[in-house]
Structure formats: structure tokens, C-alpha cells
Scaffold this motif. Sequence first.
Motif, PDB file in Angstrom:
ATOM      1  N   TYR A  25       0.819  -1.209   0.000  1.00  0.00           N
ATOM      2  CA  TYR A  25       0.000   0.000   0.000  1.00  0.00           C
ATOM      3  C   TYR A  25       0.854   1.261   0.000  1.00  0.00           C
ATOM      4  O   TYR A  25       1.764   1.425   0.796  1.00  0.00           O
ATOM      5  N   THR A  26       0.575   2.131  -0.942  1.00  0.00           N
ATOM      6  CA  THR A  26       1.159   3.479  -0.959  1.00  0.00           C
ATOM      7  C   THR A  26       0.071   4.443  -1.387  1.00  0.00           C
ATOM      8  O   THR A  26      -0.823   4.086  -2.172  1.00  0.00           O
ATOM      9  N   ALA A  27       0.128   5.653  -0.869  1.00  0.00           N
ATOM     10  CA  ALA A  27      -0.876   6.659  -1.245  1.00  0.00           C
ATOM     11  C   ALA A  27      -0.760   6.961  -2.734  1.00  0.00           C
ATOM     12  O   ALA A  27       0.342   7.015  -3.296  1.00  0.00           O
ATOM     13  N   ARG A  28      -1.895   7.114  -3.391  1.00  0.00           N
ATOM     14  CA  ARG A  28      -1.894   7.397  -4.833  1.00  0.00           C
ATOM     15  C   ARG A  28      -1.378   8.803  -5.101  1.00  0.00           C
ATOM     16  O   ARG A  28      -1.767   9.762  -4.426  1.00  0.00           O
ATOM     17  N   LEU A  29      -0.532   8.914  -6.103  1.00  0.00           N
ATOM     18  CA  LEU A  29      -0.016  10.228  -6.475  1.00  0.00           C
ATOM     19  C   LEU A  29      -1.151  11.114  -6.974  1.00  0.00           C
ATOM     20  O   LEU A  29      -2.004  10.678  -7.755  1.00  0.00           O
ATOM     21  N   GLY A  30      -1.160  12.345  -6.530  1.00  0.00           N
ATOM     22  CA  GLY A  30      -2.171  13.290  -6.982  1.00  0.00           C
ATOM     23  C   GLY A  30      -3.531  13.081  -6.365  1.00  0.00           C
ATOM     24  O   GLY A  30      -4.510  13.718  -6.771  1.00  0.00           O
ATOM     25  N   GLU A  31      -3.647  12.177  -5.376  1.00  0.00           N
ATOM     26  CA  GLU A  31      -4.932  11.884  -4.734  1.00  0.00           C
ATOM     27  C   GLU A  31      -4.958  12.517  -3.350  1.00  0.00           C
ATOM     28  O   GLU A  31      -4.137  12.191  -2.489  1.00  0.00           O
ATOM     29  N   ASP A  32      -5.889  13.455  -3.163  1.00  0.00           N
ATOM     30  CA  ASP A  32      -5.978  14.150  -1.875  1.00  0.00           C
ATOM     31  C   ASP A  32      -6.809  13.388  -0.852  1.00  0.00           C
ATOM     32  O   ASP A  32      -6.717  13.648   0.344  1.00  0.00           O
ATOM     33  N   ARG A  33      -7.639  12.476  -1.325  1.00  0.00           N
ATOM     34  CA  ARG A  33      -8.470  11.695  -0.404  1.00  0.00           C
ATOM     35  C   ARG A  33      -7.668  10.546   0.190  1.00  0.00           C
ATOM     36  O   ARG A  33      -6.768  10.002  -0.452  1.00  0.00           O
ATOM     37  N   THR A  34      -8.020  10.150   1.406  1.00  0.00           N
ATOM     38  CA  THR A  34      -7.461   8.923   1.961  1.00  0.00           C
ATOM     39  C   THR A  34      -8.195   7.740   1.328  1.00  0.00           C
ATOM     40  O   THR A  34      -9.254   7.899   0.697  1.00  0.00           O
ATOM     41  N   GLU A  35      -7.659   6.529   1.516  1.00  0.00           N
ATOM     42  CA  GLU A  35      -8.292   5.345   0.931  1.00  0.00           C
ATOM     43  C   GLU A  35      -9.684   5.111   1.505  1.00  0.00           C
ATOM     44  O   GLU A  35     -10.590   4.654   0.801  1.00  0.00           O
ATOM     45  N   HIS A  36      -9.888   5.431   2.768  1.00  0.00           N
ATOM     46  CA  HIS A  36     -11.208   5.229   3.370  1.00  0.00           C
ATOM     47  C   HIS A  36     -12.207   6.282   2.890  1.00  0.00           C
ATOM     48  O   HIS A  36     -13.407   5.995   2.784  1.00  0.00           O
ATOM     49  N   GLU A  37     -11.733   7.453   2.583  1.00  0.00           N
ATOM     50  CA  GLU A  37     -12.599   8.458   1.965  1.00  0.00           C
ATOM     51  C   GLU A  37     -12.968   8.023   0.552  1.00  0.00           C
ATOM     52  O   GLU A  37     -14.097   8.239   0.094  1.00  0.00           O
ATOM     53  N   ARG A  38     -12.026   7.385  -0.130  1.00  0.00           N
ATOM     54  CA  ARG A  38     -12.326   6.847  -1.468  1.00  0.00           C
ATOM     55  C   ARG A  38     -13.349   5.722  -1.378  1.00  0.00           C
ATOM     56  O   ARG A  38     -14.217   5.576  -2.256  1.00  0.00           O
ATOM     57  N   ASP A  39     -13.254   4.901  -0.327  1.00  0.00           N
ATOM     58  CA  ASP A  39     -14.258   3.851  -0.112  1.00  0.00           C
ATOM     59  C   ASP A  39     -15.662   4.444  -0.068  1.00  0.00           C
ATOM     60  O   ASP A  39     -16.593   3.943  -0.717  1.00  0.00           O
ATOM     61  N   HIS A  40     -15.812   5.502   0.722  1.00  0.00           N
ATOM     62  CA  HIS A  40     -17.126   6.125   0.840  1.00  0.00           C
ATOM     63  C   HIS A  40     -17.625   6.606  -0.516  1.00  0.00           C
ATOM     64  O   HIS A  40     -18.786   6.399  -0.884  1.00  0.00           O
ATOM     65  N   ASP A  41     -16.743   7.238  -1.280  1.00  0.00           N
ATOM     66  CA  ASP A  41     -17.162   7.781  -2.572  1.00  0.00           C
ATOM     67  C   ASP A  41     -17.512   6.675  -3.560  1.00  0.00           C
ATOM     68  O   ASP A  41     -18.441   6.817  -4.362  1.00  0.00           O
ATOM     69  N   ARG A  42     -16.781   5.572  -3.526  1.00  0.00           N
ATOM     70  CA  ARG A  42     -17.108   4.448  -4.407  1.00  0.00           C
ATOM     71  C   ARG A  42     -18.503   3.908  -4.092  1.00  0.00           C
ATOM     72  O   ARG A  42     -19.279   3.585  -5.002  1.00  0.00           O
ATOM     73  N   ILE A  43     -18.800   3.765  -2.810  1.00  0.00           N
ATOM     74  CA  ILE A  43     -20.116   3.275  -2.414  1.00  0.00           C
ATOM     75  C   ILE A  43     -21.208   4.262  -2.825  1.00  0.00           C
ATOM     76  O   ILE A  43     -22.238   3.889  -3.397  1.00  0.00           O
ATOM     77  N   GLY A 100      -1.563   8.177  15.559  1.00  0.00           N
ATOM     78  CA  GLY A 100      -1.625   9.282  14.619  1.00  0.00           C
ATOM     79  C   GLY A 100      -1.428   8.884  13.180  1.00  0.00           C
ATOM     80  O   GLY A 100      -2.003   9.490  12.269  1.00  0.00           O
ATOM     81  N   GLU A 101      -0.613   7.841  12.922  1.00  0.00           N
ATOM     82  CA  GLU A 101      -0.311   7.493  11.527  1.00  0.00           C
ATOM     83  C   GLU A 101      -1.500   6.960  10.746  1.00  0.00           C
ATOM     84  O   GLU A 101      -1.470   6.899   9.510  1.00  0.00           O
ATOM     85  N   VAL A 102      -2.594   6.557  11.432  1.00  0.00           N
ATOM     86  CA  VAL A 102      -3.779   6.084  10.697  1.00  0.00           C
ATOM     87  C   VAL A 102      -4.738   7.229  10.386  1.00  0.00           C
ATOM     88  O   VAL A 102      -5.815   6.998   9.845  1.00  0.00           O
ATOM     89  N   GLU A 103      -4.345   8.451  10.722  1.00  0.00           N
ATOM     90  CA  GLU A 103      -5.171   9.647  10.468  1.00  0.00           C
ATOM     91  C   GLU A 103      -6.616   9.456  10.945  1.00  0.00           C
ATOM     92  O   GLU A 103      -7.562   9.544  10.155  1.00  0.00           O
ATOM     93  N   PRO A 104      -6.810   9.180  12.215  1.00  0.00           N
ATOM     94  CA  PRO A 104      -8.165   8.870  12.713  1.00  0.00           C
ATOM     95  C   PRO A 104      -9.167   9.995  12.520  1.00  0.00           C
ATOM     96  O   PRO A 104     -10.359   9.727  12.339  1.00  0.00           O
ATOM     97  N   LEU A 105      -8.713  11.253  12.549  1.00  0.00           N
ATOM     98  CA  LEU A 105      -9.656  12.368  12.416  1.00  0.00           C
ATOM     99  C   LEU A 105     -10.339  12.360  11.051  1.00  0.00           C
ATOM    100  O   LEU A 105     -11.454  12.869  10.912  1.00  0.00           O
ATOM    101  N   ARG A 106      -9.672  11.793  10.061  1.00  0.00           N
ATOM    102  CA  ARG A 106     -10.280  11.670   8.732  1.00  0.00           C
ATOM    103  C   ARG A 106     -10.836  10.277   8.492  1.00  0.00           C
ATOM    104  O   ARG A 106     -11.948  10.113   7.972  1.00  0.00           O
ATOM    105  N   ASN A 107     -10.084   9.266   8.868  1.00  0.00           N
ATOM    106  CA  ASN A 107     -10.424   7.906   8.447  1.00  0.00           C
ATOM    107  C   ASN A 107     -11.518   7.244   9.262  1.00  0.00           C
ATOM    108  O   ASN A 107     -12.304   6.463   8.718  1.00  0.00           O
ATOM    109  N   VAL A 108     -11.591   7.524  10.558  1.00  0.00           N
ATOM    110  CA  VAL A 108     -12.646   6.887  11.364  1.00  0.00           C
ATOM    111  C   VAL A 108     -14.034   7.370  10.935  1.00  0.00           C
ATOM    112  O   VAL A 108     -14.917   6.548  10.665  1.00  0.00           O
ATOM    113  N   PRO A 109     -14.275   8.696  10.818  1.00  0.00           N
ATOM    114  CA  PRO A 109     -15.593   9.129  10.332  1.00  0.00           C
ATOM    115  C   PRO A 109     -15.879   8.649   8.913  1.00  0.00           C
ATOM    116  O   PRO A 109     -17.015   8.253   8.609  1.00  0.00           O
TER     117      PRO A 109
END
Length: 481
Positions: A25-43, A100-109
Motif C-alpha cells: 500500500y502506498t498513497a496514490r499520487l495526486g490523490e488528496d483523499r485517503t483510501e477510506h474516503e475513497r471507499d465512501h465515494d465508491r459506495i 496518529g499514523e492512521v489519520e483517525p480524524l479523517r479515516n474513522v468518520p
Amino acid sequence: MADQLDWRRLLNAQRRKGKAAGRAYTARLGEDRTEHERDHDRILFSTPVRRLQDKTQVFPLERNDSVRTRLTHSHEVANMARSMGTTLAFVHGGALGFPGEVEPLRNVPALLEAIGLAHDLGNPPFGHQGETAIQTWVKRHSVPRKDDPASFDIFDAPDLSEPMRRDFLKFEGNAQAFRLLTRLQILNDDFGLNMTYAFLAALMKYPVPSDAVDKSSHARKKFNFFQSEAEIAAEVWAETGLREGVRHPLTFVMEACDDIAYSVVDVEDAAKKNLINFNVLMAWLRHDACDDELTLDVCERAERSHAEFRDAGLSPGELDDISMQMFRVDAIGKMVRAAVGAFVANRDAIMAGAFDRELMAASEAVVLWTSFKRFAKFHVYRHRSVLEVELDGHRTVHELMDMFWKAIIERKDPDDLRSDREALPAYVYSRISENYRRVAESPGNAMPMRYRELQLVTDMISGMTDTFAVSLRDDLRRHHG
């Protein structure tokens, strides 16, 4: 597995497709969303979510636009889940041990909002009656009847194991949602919507197969994957540090939001349909909840508002409607806060995989919550108008399954689902969605042929909306003469 679950693994942002390709796993280049935010958008943008707008929550084939469907219910659950996730991450993050490394403020919600939106995607049309209809159809055809020489045993196949049979005898919408998102909602490969491991783990309310159901355990009282997806479930557990029978901690939050939503808003919808009114509900709660402080506080606040609205000269209909709305807002607010408190208070047991209750049952709002459920069962779900339409839905599902089953099995080569059929079976078979047929017909499908045939029927039924099911039944009836 370690004694305590680890948030770094529980919030695993890797995807099955990436792992299969050997990519870490590596963050996508040019992608501002986290992977869990992308999950929400895909759904959010997926076809199954759009179908929820025409699937029953409580009242099948409802013409009143104000009454909730599965879509509005799912949005409300997702909204509450995101709100609870925000509180847990911002207010209680330290106590809950979020690194902190899992970015809970963004990823948990984001993760909670995504699973809240997806939790009902596998439900057939006509609400829970759709699940029951599938189960009764399978049971009816699993034992030949002496009074009907045309009856047959659909399980009369030597390669069907007992767990495979139970997948259909106890058909479960939760397992269908897992299948839909990991296999059926095809883009251009065999990974479904290619959701993160964290999402798939948190989606499983009942992390067991059909042959491991245990009514004495809350996490095992139903099941969340079919035998066809057993390997995927095992992979998800391995990647998140979970195991059979142990829930992802955030699953408890999503379930609580679902519990709150249906217990409160089903009653509000019943009021919109004039099945009950504000005064009936207040009388019930005061009597049923007795001296429970939280319940009495909610009732007193609601009755004060009701008196103020009455003094404003509103019509009886408007008065009842706005009183129910304000009551709903206050009741949900108190129940959400109680659920957050219960999660924090039970943090150690949850993170040890030892908490086996509904979060609401362990909260200070348990009396209000259970009283709502008893009220709905007595005054709403058993109302004749609801039962009559549910009965029609039950018959519709059975008719469709009869016609699809005949079309599936009446082919020239029993070992090839793509084999030629006569005109009528060919037409009915063509009405099964192409992606479902592709999965069933695939040479890579390792399940026994009879299992694939049965799953083709249940996949198609589960993907239908209420209106489409009735329309398709009428169309196929016409061709059957």
C-alpha cells in the motif's frame, strides 16, 4: 492474534486487488483523499446504492414520498455513523488509542459513513419479508412432496456440503452485501468494488459462515458470508488481525446507528401514514418505560414542545407532524450520545474481542431503545396494511424464483450454464443481469454447479427493487401464458 486488537491493522487501507498484484500500500499520487474516503465515494456513486431508493424499509411499495426507503434509511445511518466517528476521533481519540499514523480524524468518520451507507445493500426487495420469501422457497423445494409428483429436491446433488445448503436455507442479506461488494459489482476484474480490508472487515456484523451460527452469541446469531466468499473473509481477517466470531470495533458503532435509526424513524413514518399519533406514543413510553430518567426527560421535553405548537394554532395534522419531528431529533440525539458513552466505557472489552452485546443494550438509553422497539412491533409491523403488502411481496418473490429456476435448469448441457435453451427459458434467462450470469458462468467459478444455479437465482432476486420485481413478474407472467 494478540490479546488486544491493533488500530493500525484494523484500519488497513490496502485493497485485495493491490495485494494480488504484489503491490504494497502506498498513497496514490495526486490523490488528496485517503483510501477510506475513497471507499465512501465508491459506495456513494455505485449502482446498488441508487437501487435502494426503491427498496422497502418498512412499508412496501409506499406512495408517500415522505416515508423512508432503504436509501433514506441508509443515508441517515451513514450520517449518524459519521457523527459518532467524529466524536470518537476528536473527543475520545486518546482514550481509544488511535495512533496518529492512521489519520483517525479523517479515516474513522469516513469509514463509518461508508459502512453505514453500505450496510443494507444485500437486502432483497420488500424488506425482511424478501429474505423470508427466499428462505421459504428454498425450504419448500428441498423436500419432495408426496402430493405433488412435480416437486423436487434442489439439494439433490452429491457435491453440495451442509454449509452450502445452509447458505440458502438461511439466506442472509448481510452475506449478500459482502458478496455484492467483493464479487458481483464488477468493474473489469474479479474484485467487486475493490474496497479496503478495513471496510470489508467493519461491514461484517456477523463474522461467521452459515454453519457457525449460534443464537446465544450476538456476533454469531446470523452470518455474513456465503461459502463462495469464505476465502475472501479469511483473507480480510488475516489482514486486519481479526478472526471468526470477532467483530471489528467500528461494526458496533454502525450497528448502534442502525438500531437508533430504525427504532425511532420507523415510528415517525408510521405517524406519517396515520397508523399512530404523538399522544399514543407518549402514553406508551410513559407506561412502558416507567421511571427511566432518560425516557421521561425525552417525553417531558416533547410534550412541552407539543403544547407550544398547539398554542400557535397549528392544524391537528401539522401539530402531530412537527411534534413527531422534534421528538425524533431529541430522542436520536440522546441515543447517539449514549452509544458513544457505551463504546468508550467498554473500550477494553471491545479491543480484546470480548464484547458480545449490542452497544445500545450496554448504554444508558437501553430502556428508551427497547421501548421504541416494542412499540413498533405492536403498533406498526403487525398493522394489517403492512402485512397485506408484505404478503404480495412474498408471492412476487416466489413466482419470480419459480420462473428463473425453470429457465436456469432447462438447458441442453447440464454442465454448462451457457448451453442453448428453448425460446421461453432463453428469454427468461436473458432477463438475469449480465454481471450475475458472468460470475455464475465463469470457468474460474469453483463452486458446484447446483450451488451456482441457486446463487444465480438469489443474486438476481436480491438485486431487484420493489417496483422492478413487480414489473418483471408481470412481464414474465404474460410470456408464460
